[in-house]
Design a protein around this motif. Structure first.
Motif, PDB file in Angstrom:
ATOM      1  N   UNK A  39      13.327 -24.555 -26.058  1.00  0.00           N
ATOM      2  CA  UNK A  39      13.047 -23.374 -26.872  1.00  0.00           C
ATOM      3  C   UNK A  39      12.429 -22.245 -26.074  1.00  0.00           C
ATOM      4  N   UNK A  40      11.544 -22.578 -25.140  1.00  0.00           N
ATOM      5  CA  UNK A  40      10.827 -21.555 -24.380  1.00  0.00           C
ATOM      6  C   UNK A  40      11.724 -20.796 -23.417  1.00  0.00           C
ATOM      7  N   UNK A  41      12.952 -21.284 -23.184  1.00  0.00           N
ATOM      8  CA  UNK A  41      13.869 -20.540 -22.331  1.00  0.00           C
ATOM      9  C   UNK A  41      14.302 -19.225 -22.981  1.00  0.00           C
ATOM     10  N   UNK A  42      14.082 -19.110 -24.287  1.00  0.00           N
ATOM     11  CA  UNK A  42      14.357 -17.855 -25.007  1.00  0.00           C
ATOM     12  C   UNK A  42      13.048 -17.368 -25.628  1.00  0.00           C
TER      13      UNK A  42
ATOM     14  N   UNK B 238      12.136 -18.850 -30.815  1.00  0.00           N
ATOM     15  CA  UNK B 238      11.721 -20.068 -31.519  1.00  0.00           C
ATOM     16  C   UNK B 238      10.220 -20.307 -31.320  1.00  0.00           C
ATOM     17  N   UNK B 239       9.430 -19.297 -31.568  1.00  0.00           N
ATOM     18  CA  UNK B 239       8.006 -19.344 -31.232  1.00  0.00           C
ATOM     19  C   UNK B 239       7.203 -20.329 -32.073  1.00  0.00           C
TER      20      UNK B 239
ATOM     21  N   UNK C  83       7.873 -28.246 -39.093  1.00  0.00           N
ATOM     22  CA  UNK C  83       8.902 -27.221 -39.252  1.00  0.00           C
ATOM     23  C   UNK C  83       9.459 -27.217 -40.672  1.00  0.00           C
ATOM     24  N   UNK C  84       9.842 -28.382 -41.163  1.00  0.00           N
ATOM     25  CA  UNK C  84      10.469 -28.466 -42.486  1.00  0.00           C
ATOM     26  C   UNK C  84       9.506 -28.036 -43.599  1.00  0.00           C
ATOM     27  N   UNK C  85       8.255 -28.398 -43.474  1.00  0.00           N
ATOM     28  CA  UNK C  85       7.307 -28.151 -44.556  1.00  0.00           C
ATOM     29  C   UNK C  85       6.571 -26.818 -44.465  1.00  0.00           C
ATOM     30  N   UNK C  86       6.541 -26.214 -43.254  1.00  0.00           N
ATOM     31  CA  UNK C  86       5.738 -24.997 -43.098  1.00  0.00           C
ATOM     32  C   UNK C  86       6.487 -23.822 -42.456  1.00  0.00           C
ATOM     33  N   UNK C  87       7.463 -24.093 -41.598  1.00  0.00           N
ATOM     34  CA  UNK C  87       8.032 -23.010 -40.788  1.00  0.00           C
ATOM     35  C   UNK C  87       9.483 -22.649 -41.100  1.00  0.00           C
ATOM     36  N   UNK C  88      10.182 -23.497 -41.831  1.00  0.00           N
ATOM     37  CA  UNK C  88      11.621 -23.279 -42.020  1.00  0.00           C
ATOM     38  C   UNK C  88      11.917 -21.925 -42.672  1.00  0.00           C
TER      39      UNK C  88
ATOM     40  N   UNK D  43      12.980 -18.456 -40.839  1.00  0.00           N
ATOM     41  CA  UNK D  43      14.337 -18.107 -40.440  1.00  0.00           C
ATOM     42  C   UNK D  43      14.579 -18.000 -38.943  1.00  0.00           C
ATOM     43  N   UNK D  44      13.776 -18.691 -38.144  1.00  0.00           N
ATOM     44  CA  UNK D  44      13.975 -18.602 -36.690  1.00  0.00           C
ATOM     45  C   UNK D  44      15.326 -19.180 -36.250  1.00  0.00           C
TER      46      UNK D  44
END
Length: 342
Positions: A90-93, A97-98, A123-128, A131-132
Motif C-alpha cells: 500500500x505504501x508504494x502509492x 491507501x492511508x 477496515x471492514x468495521x471502521x474504514x470501508x 472509499x479508498x
C-alpha cells in the motif's frame, strides 16, 4: 471477457504457475512480483486458487503470472484490466491507501497473522466507507512479520545507525527512519540484495523471511531482532471490478467466501511462518543473529523514538470521513482479542 490489450499483455507476461488443468468458464490472471519461493507464491496463491476453484465448482480457475514492472503499478494494472487480480504494498502509492497504515505503527502487532486479521476487521468495521478502494474490488488485507534490521554492520546501539544508508519501502517506517537519523533510500524490497551488494545501502528494513527469500543472508553480517519489530507493511489483494461484476452472483459470492478475513489470515500466517525459515537461513550462513529482550537498552530507546507516530498517522488521515481514533482503538483491541484466542 478480456480485451485485445489485456490479451496481448497477458500472453507476453509469461506464466509462472498454472493452478488448474481443467476447462473453466472464467480464468483469473493474477499478477505477482516476488520470487517463486516467497510464501505469497509458494503458499498463498496456490491455496487461494484451490479455494476459488472448489467454491465455484470449477467454473473459475486461477493462473498466476510473473509481473516484471514496479510493484506499485500493479494496482493500476488491475484497475485498468491488464490483470484480473494482484497484490502490492500500500505504501508504494503514498496517500491512496492511508487508512490501512494503522497496522504499520511501530509496536502494534505481535505477528503477521494477528496483524492481518486485525487489519481486515478494522477496515471492514471502521474504514470501508472512506472509499479508498473505489475502482477496485478489495479481496484481502495483510501484513508481513515485524520488520527488522538487516545490516552489514553490528547494531550495538541505535547510535550505530546514525548516518547509515538504509533501504526503506515507504509508509510509517520513513518516519521512524528519520527519527533513527539514518539516510533513507527508497526502493522496492527485491532491490535490497543488489543495493547492499553494491554498497548503495548499508542495510535494509525488512521482515526476517527475506534472509532466505531475497537471499539477504548472503550479504548481511548482522540481523537484529526487536521483540515487536520496528514496523510492518500493509498489503492489499485487489481484483478488477469489471471482471468481478462479469461473474454470476453465485460465483461472486463464492469468491468472496474464500477471500476477506479468510484470505487475510492465510496470507498473514504464511508470511509469518516464513520468518522462522529466515532465521534458520541466516544462522546457516553465519549471520550474527541478535534477539533483543524488552529490557534491552536498544528496545527502550526504540520505544522512545516511536512515541507519537500513532498521532502522526491519525493526523495524516484526518481528511478521511471516518473516526480514525476509534479505528485505532479497535485495531489494538482486535490484536488483543486475536492473541487471546490462540
Amino acid at each position: 471477457m478480456m480485451n485485445f490489450k489485456k490479451s496481448l499483455l497477458c500472453v507476453t507476461a509469461g506464466a509462472v504457475l498454472s493452478l488448474s488443468a481443467t476447462a473453466a468458464e472464467t480464468t483469473l490472471r493474477v499478477a505477482t512480483w516476488l520470487p517463486p519461493t516467497n510464501p505469497q507464491n509458494e503458499t498463498v496463491w496456490p491455496i487461494w486458487a484451490k479455494w476459488v476453484e472448489e467454491a465455484t465448482e470449477g467454473r473459475v480457475e486461477v493462473i498466476v503470472e510473473n509481473y516484471t514492472g514496479h510493484p506499485k503499478t500493479i494496482f493500476d494494472a488491475v484497475e485498468d484490466g491488464v490483470y484480473d487480480v494482484g497484490f502490492s504494498v500500500n505504501a508504494y502509492l503514498p496517500g491512496r491507501f492511508s487508512l490501512t497504515s494503522v497496522a504499520e505503527i511501530p509496536g502494534e502487532i505481535t505477528d503477521a497473522e494477528t496483524g492481518s486479521v486485525a487489519l481486515w476487521r478494522t477496515y471492514k468495521n471502521y474504514f470501508e466507507s472512506a472509499g479508498e478502494y473505489d475502482g477496485l474490488q478489495l479481496l484481502a488485507l495483510f501484513v508481513h512479520g515485524p520488520g527488522q534490521l538487516h545490516t552489514k554492520f553490528p547494531v550495538n546501539s541505535l547510535d550505530d545507525l546514525k548516518g547509515k544508508k538504509m533501504r526503506v519501502g515507504g509508509g510509517l517506517i520513513n518516519d521512524l527512519a528519520e527519527r533513527l537519523e539514518v539516510t533513507p533510500v527508497a526502493a522496492p524490497a527485491p532491490k535490497s540484495y543488489e543495493m547492499m551488494q553494491q554498497g548503495v545501502v548499508d542495510g535494509t528494513f525488512l521482515p526476517v523471511q527475506e534472509q532466505k527469500f531475497l537471499r539477504l543472508s548472503e550479504i548481511s553480517s548482522d540481523l537484529t531482532l526487536f521483540p515487536r519489530g520496528l514496523y510492518t507493511t500493509a498489503f492489499s489483494v485487489v481484483m478488477n471490478v469489471d471482471t468481478f461484476e462479469s461473474l454470476s452472483k453465485k460465483d461472486q459470492d463464492a469468491i468472496i467466501s474464500v477471500s476477506g478475513e479468510k484470505l487475510s489470515r492465510l496470507a498473514g500466517a504464511a508470511w509469518g511462518k516464513a520468518d522462522e525459515n529466515g532465521i534458520l537461513e541466516a544462522k546457516s550462513n553465519g549471520v550474527n543473529v541478535v534477539f533483543l529482550a524488552e529490557d534491552d537498552q536498544r528496545v527502550k530507546d526504540l520505544n522512545k523514538l516511536a512515541k507519537g507516530i500513532d498521532q502522526l498517522w491519525m493526523d495524516s488521515v484526518k481528511d478521511r470521513d471516518v473516526d480514525v481514533e476509534a479505528g485505532l482503538a479497535a485495531f489494538r483491541q482486535y490484536v488483543k482479542d486475536i492473541n487471546s484466542e490462540k
